[in-house]
Scaffold this active site. Sequence first.
Site, mmCIF file in Angstrom:
data_model
loop_
_atom_site.group_PDB
_atom_site.id
_atom_site.type_symbol
_atom_site.label_atom_id
_atom_site.label_comp_id
_atom_site.label_asym_id
_atom_site.label_seq_id
_atom_site.Cartn_x
_atom_site.Cartn_y
_atom_site.Cartn_z
ATOM 1 N N ASP A 118 -21.196 61.104 67.428
ATOM 2 C CA ASP A 118 -19.960 60.901 66.671
ATOM 3 C C ASP A 118 -19.237 59.657 67.171
ATOM 4 O O ASP A 118 -18.038 59.686 67.467
ATOM 5 C CB ASP A 118 -19.068 62.137 66.786
ATOM 6 C CG ASP A 118 -18.006 62.193 65.683
ATOM 7 O OD1 ASP A 118 -18.174 61.478 64.678
ATOM 8 O OD2 ASP A 118 -17.029 62.939 65.831
ATOM 9 N N LYS A 133 -5.294 70.160 67.718
ATOM 10 C CA LYS A 133 -4.284 69.175 68.091
ATOM 11 C C LYS A 133 -4.466 68.729 69.543
ATOM 12 O O LYS A 133 -4.931 69.488 70.388
ATOM 13 C CB LYS A 133 -2.879 69.764 67.904
ATOM 14 C CG LYS A 133 -2.515 70.032 66.454
ATOM 15 C CD LYS A 133 -1.091 70.578 66.329
ATOM 16 C CE LYS A 133 -0.746 70.808 64.859
ATOM 17 N NZ LYS A 133 0.628 71.345 64.690
ATOM 18 N N VAL A 134 -4.064 67.475 69.795
ATOM 19 C CA VAL A 134 -4.098 66.912 71.142
ATOM 20 C C VAL A 134 -2.659 66.672 71.581
ATOM 21 O O VAL A 134 -1.879 66.036 70.859
ATOM 22 C CB VAL A 134 -4.900 65.598 71.191
ATOM 23 C CG1 VAL A 134 -4.969 65.076 72.624
ATOM 24 C CG2 VAL A 134 -6.303 65.801 70.630
#
Length: 710
Positions: free
Chosen positions: A540, A425-426
Amino acid sequence: MDARIILSEATYKLPIQPNTRYVLRLYFYPSDYLRYNISSSYFTVTAAKITLLRNFSASITARATTQAYLIKEYSLPPSNSDTLELTFKPESKATFAFINGIELIPTPNGMFDTVQMIGLMSSEMDITGASLETLFRLNVGGSLIGPKNDTAGMGRTWYNDMPYIYSGSVGVVTSIKKGQHVKYDRIPHYIAPIQVYESARAMGPDGLEVNSKYNLTWKFSVDPNFTYVIRMHFCDFLMTRPNQRIFDIYINNQTAQGDDNALDPVGTAGAGVPFYKDYGIFVRGKADILIELHPSMFSQPEFLDAILNGLEIFKMAKKKQKEFQSHNMIVIAGAAGGAVGFCLVAAILIVLVNRQNRRRNQRPPCPHGSSWLPLRGSSMSSNSDSNHLSSLAQGLCRHFTLSEMKRATQSFHESNVIGIGGFGKVYKGAIDEGLTKVAIKRSNPQSEQGVNEFKTEIEMLSKLRHKHLVSLIGFCEEEGEMCLVYDYMALGTLREHLYDSRKGPMGMLSWKQRLEICIGAARGLHYLHTGAQYTIIHRDVKTTNILLDDKWSAKVSDFGLSKTGANMENGAVSTVVKGSFGYLDPEYFRRQQLTEKSDVYSFGVVLFEVLCAKPALDPSLPKEQVSLADWALQCKREGRLVELVDPHIKEDIKEECLNKFADTAEKCLNDSGLERPGMGDVLWNLEFALQLQQEEDQEGGRICERDDSK
């Protein structure tokens, strides 16, 4: 095509004329010679005890600059010796040096004299004894001038300036009229060939106020912490008298010529008379040189215009820089007057305040947004568990305790979650007593992206500083927790503003905004591929990894899967395939050979995503439309791409811009990596597309208004 392979330190002794400045050119063609693998070539080159190249890999440099061969040019200072010692030294017993060609040309006296230093301590600097490396040599507004057409047998190549133009407008190209002649009244003809002075780039032939609203700008990527000499060539063959065209010159936002010292080419030299100006600037932390010309409003000229004919940029050897820094200290110490005294007192106060702040915080300030990096050692807490990181990476990052992370995020409260990724999570947070907003990425113990990605992200970002890369502020590794602390990107991800229904109509980006965001992201990727010590492949690239700050500036993020290294054989590295489906390079997937062109492919998907506002993969669509890349390519080849364009922007796109943008995206998605452009070419094409969009619409070029019968 032939090379001399050098396995241990070796020196050429070349006869020279004493007290003469020489141009030295070194030619490198990185290829495998006999049993020698070019990826194992790392070496240092010195000339007259001046280090020209250190730990140099021609192979990596050629790949990074997308060139088949390299020419390194140096202007060596005069010496009393009649011999130039040119030494090649492999970095270790496992490496080797090589050279394909050596060119040594005496230059006339007076090529370099003094330069006007730009900045706080503006003064003149003697560079007659400086060693200079040629970085850029441009025939501004003109075509390429090859070595055979150079003057005095100096064999220089002058390139067109178009790839380096950074302003919203490219200005206009002007050429000398039939019957006009360039008059070498002020400078020797060997300074630059006549063709340089027979063409120029100007802002426009009229006095429209539009010229007062922008700068004619060029931007160049350079190495930080070096002094650079910038030589600007002028010859105004259009104006006939003084005060018709007067303009200011800014270098890295600092005034080189301005106000009552603005440049009037005709007033300085006369109509049709060439001259040049040399400026010096120390680039401390910003890895760019920005050169801007702007009409002088102070001088009130007859025409609001600016002009430039030629441009050269030289990098000064460190030895001479130290002499200049010593010279500056003498200037400071010996100067009298209130202004200098005030600056000294202010500098002392700043030092004292910073020292007090460091003592109060018990750790050095974080490096993000600054041109310097804190010292290693004392900044690390004694209870650090950061055994996974190199001492260098730890020294370049700020270390946070777990209690600081909890305080910043209200104990990782769910209300502060702003995103979820493969790492975890951020959270939105605030550090430094709530004064600095940050994004904190907290690892998920069950995540596959664990210690390796944590280490990679820190090792990568701690050494990278670029306007279009998300800055890593620091990290926390304590009690089994791993956190990464970044600059806070207030406007979130690019994807959110393309087709996230939660944003609503207000969240939709205009076409011009989308172009500028793509250009920013391309600059960040171009820096990764060419601007660091080794090529860095992001691996990415996607719209969720392009973040937007509060000014809509794009920054590439998430380096947990990135690859880098000096041992990328043949421009590729074998690796387990990683990335995001929909963006994954099919050639990389098939061969498991990773190159920077894999990032180019992913970025091509991003370009179509930006144009169409559709996700890279949408399983709910018919089979042939699931992959946006495949579907967009098919539609483009069938002439139906307009059908895919986001309806919110369709009426705003000019046809020429759309064609250029789509062509660029199509080339990025070529099935063969060798056929794809480099990120430098992608960047140039996107900037050109933006220029096409901004040009005045003379033919009703919006695609919705197109007359297909023509």
